[in-house]
Design a protein around this motif. Sequence first.
Motif, short mmCIF file in Angstrom:
data_model
loop_
_atom_site.label_atom_id
_atom_site.label_comp_id
_atom_site.label_asym_id
_atom_site.label_seq_id
_atom_site.Cartn_x
_atom_site.Cartn_y
_atom_site.Cartn_z
N SER A 61 -6.03 1.62 3.15
CA SER A 61 -5.66 2.27 1.90
C SER A 61 -4.62 3.34 2.20
N SER A 62 -4.03 3.89 1.16
CA SER A 62 -3.04 4.94 1.36
C SER A 62 -3.72 6.21 1.83
N SER A 109 -2.16 9.11 1.62
CA SER A 109 -1.56 10.23 0.88
C SER A 109 -1.83 10.20 -0.61
N ARG A 110 -2.20 9.04 -1.14
CA ARG A 110 -2.42 8.91 -2.57
C ARG A 110 -3.91 8.99 -2.86
N GLY A 163 0.84 6.83 7.31
CA GLY A 163 0.71 6.78 5.86
C GLY A 163 -0.46 5.97 5.38
N LEU A 164 -1.18 5.32 6.32
CA LEU A 164 -2.32 4.50 5.95
C LEU A 164 -3.61 5.05 6.55
N LEU A 166 0.83 -1.21 0.00
CA LEU A 166 0.00 0.00 0.00
C LEU A 166 0.86 1.26 0.00
N LEU A 167 1.92 1.24 0.80
CA LEU A 167 2.76 2.43 0.91
C LEU A 167 3.55 2.70 -0.36
N ASP A 168 3.94 1.63 -1.08
CA ASP A 168 4.71 1.88 -2.30
C ASP A 168 3.84 1.91 -3.55
N GLY A 169 2.52 1.74 -3.38
CA GLY A 169 1.62 1.89 -4.52
C GLY A 169 1.42 0.65 -5.35
#
Length: 295
Positions: A272-273, A275-276, A157-158, A138-141
């Motif tokens: 989910s992220s 930040s994205r 970050g989540l 999730l953190l790296d997409g």
Amino acid sequence: MELRQLEYFVAVAEELSFTKAARRLRVVQSGVSTAIRALEREVGAALFKRDSRHVRLTDAGAAMLPNARATLAAARAAHDAVQEQHGELHGAVVMGSMLSTPGIDVPGVLGRFHRANPAVRVRIQYSPSGSRGHVHALLDGTIDVALASFPKRPPPGLSVEPLATEVLRLTCGPAHRLAGGGPVRMEDLADEIFVEFPEGWGTRDAADLAFDRRGLHRSVPLESPDYATTAALIEQGHVVGFLPDSVAAAYPGLVIVPIAGEDLVWNVSLASSASRPLSRPVLALMAELRRSVTG
């Protein structure tokens, strides 16, 4: 710099193989190699270290990867936004899931979602390192959303929301010394031999945390990534193990041992992220997952 070049770069970075990346992209390997060389000339740095047996990211490649993923995600979101003007969702969702999701009928959710959104592609992904692997993805997409377990506070970050919980049951075989006895304390289990899921899986982390809180150490010489193998090992009578209540009930050859004054609880959360931005298809699938719990 072209989106196609970034797509090829991300594929090679994730597969660490030009051959596998070409197969995934359904193009010839020479086309992938040519695109990567052109991208390296454009950015002025080597993105991969190559030898006859291995492909690895350089420092420059590792620095570029998160932004490349974000750029491709933004491009897909822009494309999907235009398609949505025609009245239906388009795009793709990669969802991390677990072997057991109590109270959440994942196949039912996916079936309803696909019938309502036939133009959206959904790929379910399992991680060999369990929820911990989903967190990294999730953190790296690499994935868009995940069903995961968080015995402790979720990492930064989540965005995480609990969906369901289930009690973990201590189980043993019918010939084990704990079978047929009364409740046991956690302190009584320190000398038992356990079979567990690998570290990073939610049930393992919840059990480890319960022992750690008491300053206890236990022996886990056997690790298994699936319930059938774990249950079969426990049933032999040599080891004990913690299983979700619904899983333990599915194996009548196991004996549930009550634990005095302790309920080990395992949670399933929607992550989910934070930040994205999330695409409309991802948001729609998340809404369907929530409805499956509340409805």
